[in-house]
Scaffold this motif. Structure first.
Motif, PDB file in Angstrom:
ATOM      1  N   THR A   1       0.842  -1.211   0.000  1.00 44.98           N
ATOM      2  CA  THR A   1       0.000   0.000   0.000  1.00 44.98           C
ATOM      3  C   THR A   1       0.873   1.255   0.000  1.00 44.98           C
ATOM      4  O   THR A   1       1.314   1.716   1.044  1.00 44.98           O
ATOM      5  N   PRO A   2       1.149   1.783  -1.164  1.00 49.19           N
ATOM      6  CA  PRO A   2       2.003   2.976  -1.256  1.00 49.19           C
ATOM      7  C   PRO A   2       1.303   4.251  -0.773  1.00 49.19           C
ATOM      8  O   PRO A   2       1.925   5.300  -0.707  1.00 49.19           O
ATOM      9  N   ASP A   3       0.024   4.137  -0.445  1.00 50.83           N
ATOM     10  CA  ASP A   3      -0.735   5.351  -0.100  1.00 50.83           C
ATOM     11  C   ASP A   3      -0.084   6.152   1.017  1.00 50.83           C
ATOM     12  O   ASP A   3       0.056   7.376   0.916  1.00 50.83           O
ATOM     13  N   GLY A   4       0.293   5.470   2.095  1.00 49.75           N
ATOM     14  CA  GLY A   4       0.888   6.161   3.238  1.00 49.75           C
ATOM     15  C   GLY A   4       2.049   7.023   2.804  1.00 49.75           C
ATOM     16  O   GLY A   4       2.080   8.230   3.067  1.00 49.75           O
ATOM     17  N   PHE A   5       2.958   6.424   2.062  1.00 50.87           N
ATOM     18  CA  PHE A   5       4.129   7.153   1.617  1.00 50.87           C
ATOM     19  C   PHE A   5       3.754   8.310   0.702  1.00 50.87           C
ATOM     20  O   PHE A   5       4.254   9.424   0.838  1.00 50.87           O
ATOM     21  N   LEU A   6       2.854   8.038  -0.217  1.00 48.88           N
ATOM     22  CA  LEU A   6       2.493   9.078  -1.180  1.00 48.88           C
ATOM     23  C   LEU A   6       1.772  10.247  -0.523  1.00 48.88           C
ATOM     24  O   LEU A   6       1.895  11.391  -0.966  1.00 48.88           O
ATOM     25  N   ASN A   7       1.042   9.972   0.534  1.00 48.98           N
ATOM     26  CA  ASN A   7       0.402  11.062   1.260  1.00 48.98           C
ATOM     27  C   ASN A   7       1.437  12.000   1.867  1.00 48.98           C
ATOM     28  O   ASN A   7       1.313  13.215   1.805  1.00 48.98           O
ATOM     29  N   ILE A   8       2.445  11.377   2.460  1.00 44.87           N
ATOM     30  CA  ILE A   8       3.520  12.183   3.031  1.00 44.87           C
ATOM     31  C   ILE A   8       4.141  13.062   1.966  1.00 44.87           C
ATOM     32  O   ILE A   8       4.238  14.284   2.090  1.00 44.87           O
ATOM     33  N   PHE A   9       4.517  12.417   0.883  1.00 49.25           N
ATOM     34  CA  PHE A   9       5.172  13.151  -0.187  1.00 49.25           C
ATOM     35  C   PHE A   9       4.268  14.256  -0.729  1.00 49.25           C
ATOM     36  O   PHE A   9       4.697  15.394  -0.933  1.00 49.25           O
ATOM     37  N   GLY A  10       3.009  13.912  -0.914  1.00 48.89           N
ATOM     38  CA  GLY A  10       2.051  14.878  -1.445  1.00 48.89           C
ATOM     39  C   GLY A  10       1.885  16.086  -0.535  1.00 48.89           C
ATOM     40  O   GLY A  10       1.799  17.225  -0.997  1.00 48.89           O
ATOM     41  N   ASP A  11       1.883  15.834   0.767  1.00 50.16           N
ATOM     42  CA  ASP A  11       1.711  16.933   1.716  1.00 50.16           C
ATOM     43  C   ASP A  11       2.851  17.943   1.622  1.00 50.16           C
ATOM     44  O   ASP A  11       2.617  19.153   1.558  1.00 50.16           O
ATOM     45  N   VAL A  12       4.066  17.443   1.622  1.00 50.28           N
ATOM     46  CA  VAL A  12       5.201  18.364   1.550  1.00 50.28           C
ATOM     47  C   VAL A  12       5.233  19.049   0.193  1.00 50.28           C
ATOM     48  O   VAL A  12       5.593  20.218   0.075  1.00 50.28           O
ATOM     49  N   LEU A  13       4.828  18.319  -0.818  1.00 46.62           N
ATOM     50  CA  LEU A  13       4.788  18.883  -2.160  1.00 46.62           C
ATOM     51  C   LEU A  13       3.826  20.064  -2.204  1.00 46.62           C
ATOM     52  O   LEU A  13       4.129  21.130  -2.754  1.00 46.62           O
ATOM     53  N   LYS A  14       2.676  19.872  -1.581  1.00 45.85           N
ATOM     54  CA  LYS A  14       1.677  20.935  -1.555  1.00 45.85           C
ATOM     55  C   LYS A  14       2.241  22.167  -0.836  1.00 45.85           C
ATOM     56  O   LYS A  14       2.069  23.296  -1.259  1.00 45.85           O
ATOM     57  N   GLN A  15       2.927  21.898   0.249  1.00 49.33           N
ATOM     58  CA  GLN A  15       3.526  22.980   1.016  1.00 49.33           C
ATOM     59  C   GLN A  15       4.543  23.756   0.181  1.00 49.33           C
ATOM     60  O   GLN A  15       4.620  24.982   0.245  1.00 49.33           O
ATOM     61  N   ALA A  16       5.328  23.012  -0.606  1.00 50.34           N
ATOM     62  CA  ALA A  16       6.368  23.658  -1.408  1.00 50.34           C
ATOM     63  C   ALA A  16       5.750  24.461  -2.543  1.00 50.34           C
ATOM     64  O   ALA A  16       6.272  25.499  -2.946  1.00 50.34           O
ATOM     65  N   ALA A  17       4.616  23.970  -3.053  1.00 48.77           N
ATOM     66  CA  ALA A  17       3.995  24.644  -4.190  1.00 48.77           C
ATOM     67  C   ALA A  17       3.293  25.924  -3.752  1.00 48.77           C
ATOM     68  O   ALA A  17       3.218  26.894  -4.494  1.00 48.77           O
ATOM     69  N   SER A  18       2.779  25.932  -2.510  1.00 45.14           N
ATOM     70  CA  SER A  18       2.065  27.125  -2.068  1.00 45.14           C
ATOM     71  C   SER A  18       3.077  28.185  -1.682  1.00 45.14           C
ATOM     72  O   SER A  18       4.001  27.931  -0.925  1.00 45.14           O
ATOM     73  N   GLU A  19       2.862  29.352  -2.221  1.00 43.93           N
ATOM     74  CA  GLU A  19       3.804  30.425  -1.970  1.00 43.93           C
ATOM     75  C   GLU A  19       3.677  30.908  -0.534  1.00 43.93           C
ATOM     76  O   GLU A  19       2.580  31.070  -0.019  1.00 43.93           O
ATOM     77  N   ARG A  20       4.783  31.144   0.076  1.00 42.20           N
ATOM     78  CA  ARG A  20       4.758  31.619   1.446  1.00 42.20           C
ATOM     79  C   ARG A  20       5.062  33.112   1.439  1.00 42.20           C
ATOM     80  O   ARG A  20       5.912  33.577   0.691  1.00 42.20           O
ATOM     81  N   PHE A  21       4.340  33.869   2.253  1.00 42.42           N
ATOM     82  CA  PHE A  21       4.605  35.296   2.273  1.00 42.42           C
ATOM     83  C   PHE A  21       4.873  35.764   3.697  1.00 42.42           C
ATOM     84  O   PHE A  21       4.470  35.116   4.660  1.00 42.42           O
ATOM     85  N   TYR A  22       5.533  36.879   3.810  1.00 41.49           N
ATOM     86  CA  TYR A  22       5.866  37.408   5.123  1.00 41.49           C
ATOM     87  C   TYR A  22       5.356  38.828   5.242  1.00 41.49           C
ATOM     88  O   TYR A  22       5.378  39.583   4.279  1.00 41.49           O
ATOM     89  N   VAL A  23       4.899  39.169   6.429  1.00 39.58           N
ATOM     90  CA  VAL A  23       4.332  40.492   6.655  1.00 39.58           C
ATOM     91  C   VAL A  23       5.130  41.196   7.740  1.00 39.58           C
ATOM     92  O   VAL A  23       5.471  40.589   8.751  1.00 39.58           O
ATOM     93  N   GLY A  24       5.440  42.444   7.518  1.00 38.79           N
ATOM     94  CA  GLY A  24       6.121  43.236   8.539  1.00 38.79           C
ATOM     95  C   GLY A  24       5.267  44.432   8.897  1.00 38.79           C
ATOM     96  O   GLY A  24       4.590  44.989   8.036  1.00 38.79           O
ATOM     97  N   GLY A  25       5.275  44.806  10.155  1.00 38.23           N
ATOM     98  CA  GLY A  25       4.549  46.002  10.581  1.00 38.23           C
ATOM     99  C   GLY A  25       3.045  45.859  10.550  1.00 38.23           C
ATOM    100  O   GLY A  25       2.339  46.808  10.251  1.00 38.23           O
ATOM    101  N   ARG A  26       2.559  44.639  10.857  1.00 38.84           N
ATOM    102  CA  ARG A  26       1.113  44.435  10.988  1.00 38.84           C
ATOM    103  C   ARG A  26       0.460  45.536  11.792  1.00 38.84           C
ATOM    104  O   ARG A  26      -0.556  46.084  11.430  1.00 38.84           O
TER     105      ARG A  26
END
Lengths: 346, 346
Positions: free
Chosen positions: A211-236
């Motif tokens: 069952t490769p699902d477990g592994f692929l979920n892990i990989f998919g999660d980090v992949l999603k994180q890498a694909a989503s752009e991260r932004f930073y805010v200063g002086g809220r």
DNA sequence: TTTAGCACTTATTAAGTGTGAGTGCTAACA
DNA sequence: TGTTAGCACTCACACTTAATAAGTGCTAAA
């Protein structure tokens, strides 16, 4: 058609209203205009500007305030950017001094510097190449059933996530799976990686794991994180100064928009334009909450490593020429700093 | 000495003032008190309570508001905690459902749940054993000169940081250094580790590397990160509701205190007390900015994995009996959830 | 000890009054 | 034709005043 003097009047109204935040009247204009005419004459000019929709009264006998259309006109035709002062430049360079271990540290720091410099709110988006590709994947066992998955992308971003493996996975199968990722996926653009993870990869892995699902979920999660752009805010919290206490609801919703890691920010900054610096005002800002605010968006270029964005959120009445000059200097300093950071890897 | 009825009056004043936020007068007390006496009688009782310093007038002819001393007295002697409602309990359990990959995810989620449940601001500190020890250290090369350092501690926390190696370090030396860490440092309490990193370890490493400083700096940085407690805040913006718009400065300074990752929070929550739930009020709160607020601190126990803290920051006029009951239920649910999380590693 | 009654205090609100900044318009002027 | 002085007018803002309502303390009687 507007006369030259009328344009001068508009310019001066904008200047004074960004300085004082108050409506400006014909007398105070008379004192500061380069041409010397009476207040009555200026009043006539103001009436013309009002007919053109460029300025507004707050009540029937008040001075005038620039309208959104007035700011837009000013930005498009009248503005003369001031170059950043040597002092500001020195401050920027000094604040970028020191060593950074991580791409995101520089991006986060840039938002802090810019907000400190301006007392507005800065939003910084790291460089993004048109197609980011996967350059590395690691899976590090940490004892117990814990593993850390680490993913590196071509723009230098590193994303990691901790996982707890199901008890029934054996380590040799994991190793095979990692090898498959490294053989088949490393080097591809992220969107292709995502596609393959759904199509051929599961099949390949079937050979080694039931069952490769477990592994692929892990990989998919980090992949999603890498694909989503991260932004930073200063002086809220500078928002509290320039939105002010009267509209608590606006303050709250803007703050929560900035904190929430939803797509709102990407929508706000819009597609990376072809102009280096762009100002968005009033209706041009997508969430309605920002109606009376103004956003200066600057794009910068780090060659092969893509283009990034840094933006400044403030009141409509910003000293635009100073801010635009500052942002222009800032974006090139930031690009310089990032270029020197990337030198470590090429 | 206060009479029984006077205590009833105090209790009712506290109840009504948490409900309405307004000073309460003798007439409205008369209507709701269990004993039936005239408003004049109640006024006499109120005068006695005021002499005792338990209630205050906001102006010479106003109703009464509980004083800090009054709340303190109520909390120490009068309060009858309400058990959490089955509905609240179900909400908590449901919100904790789902799987968590990382200790910090659970802690962060706990702050969110609690703030949603109460509309106040929640601060959550993960479990901390008296002496956390180092259970693992990894150094993962990521290509280029980048490496990720990962450190695991006995309370389940994982800290990682990215680094750029100086060009002159060779990999076999690094491997030796890692072995030294694993042989000599893993298993020791963090404070001992910190000590040895300064004393004998550099000497040992000298055998393999000419300048162990680079490596030790990396290790030291992650170590420092692991040793500093990380906290999570939920419902920041609820502060805006209960501090209110009138004192913008307080709002700003509390918000920035909560955002800044300085030691303020640890000072605020104080040493883990021996009582399970404790309320701090007025002067008892260390940064003066919090003068008119109230903090309910609950400690929970996860056996060998240490004790954690979850706290609720709100106005002085909180419905204490409900909140304390809720927090009591919450801390045991959180402990339960963490215990089941730790089962993965023992 | 409790209560009714009453004089007194204060916040809050609404209404009225100047004052000052600013406008539009008109008529004279260059 | 563009500019200017003059003037009536408007409106926000600050201030005063008065009325109201909620609440208190005190006194004297029950």
């Amino acid at each position: 058609m507007l006369t030259k003097r009328q344009l001068l009047v508009l310019k001066e109204i904008i200047r004074q209203s960004t300085e004082t935040g108050q409506p400006v009247g014909s007398k105070s204009l008379m004192a500061r205009l380069p041409v010397h005419v009476s207040s009555a004459t200026i009043r006539n000019d103001m009436a013309a500007l009002e007919d053109a929709g460029l300025i507004l009264k707050t009540h029937s006998s008040s001075g005038r305030v620039p309208s959104t259309k007035g700011y837009r006109f000013y930005l498009d035709h009248l503005i003369e950017p001031t170059a950043a002062s040597p002092m500001d430049l020195a401050t920027i360079q000094q604040a970028f001094g020191g060593t950074y271990h991580e791409l995101d540290d520089i991006v986060a720091q840039s938002a802090r510097i810019l907000s400190n410099l301006t007392n507005y709110t800065a939003i910084s988006l790291g460089p993004e190449v048109a197609s980011v590709s996967l350059t590395g994947f690691r899976l590090v066992p940490l004892g117990g059933q814990q593993v850390m998955a680490i993913l590196v992308t071509s723009n230098g971003a590193v994303r990691n996530q901790l996982f707890t493996l199901p008890a029934n996975v054996d380590s040799s199968a994991i190793e095979k799976a990692i090898r498959i990722v490294n053989d088949k996926l490393v080097g591809l653009p992220l969107n292709e990686v995502a596609k393959k993870v759904q199509s051929e990869v599961p099949e390949l892995m079937m050979h080694y794991m039931t069952t490769p699902d477990g592994f692929l979920n892990i990989f998919g999660d980090v992949l999603k994180q890498a694909a989503s752009e991260r932004f930073y805010v200063g002086g809220r919290l500078n928002l509290m100064d320039f939105i002010g206490t009267d509209d608590m609801n606006q303050l709250k919703s803007v703050l929560s928009m900035i904190d929430a890691d939803t797509g709102d920010i990407n929508q706000l900054l819009g597609p990376v334009g072809n102009v280096p610096i762009e100002v968005k005002l009033g209706d041009e800002l997508t969430p309605d909450t920002l109606k009376n605010l103004s956003l200066i968006i600057a794009n910068y270029d780090v060659g092969a490593h893509g283009t990034g964005t840094i933006a400044l959120l403030g009141p409509s009445a910003m000293p635009y020429s100073r801010m635009i000059g500052l942002l222009d200097a800032f974006r090139s300093e930031l690009a310089k700093r990032l270029t020197s950071y990337y030198k470590n890897f090429d």
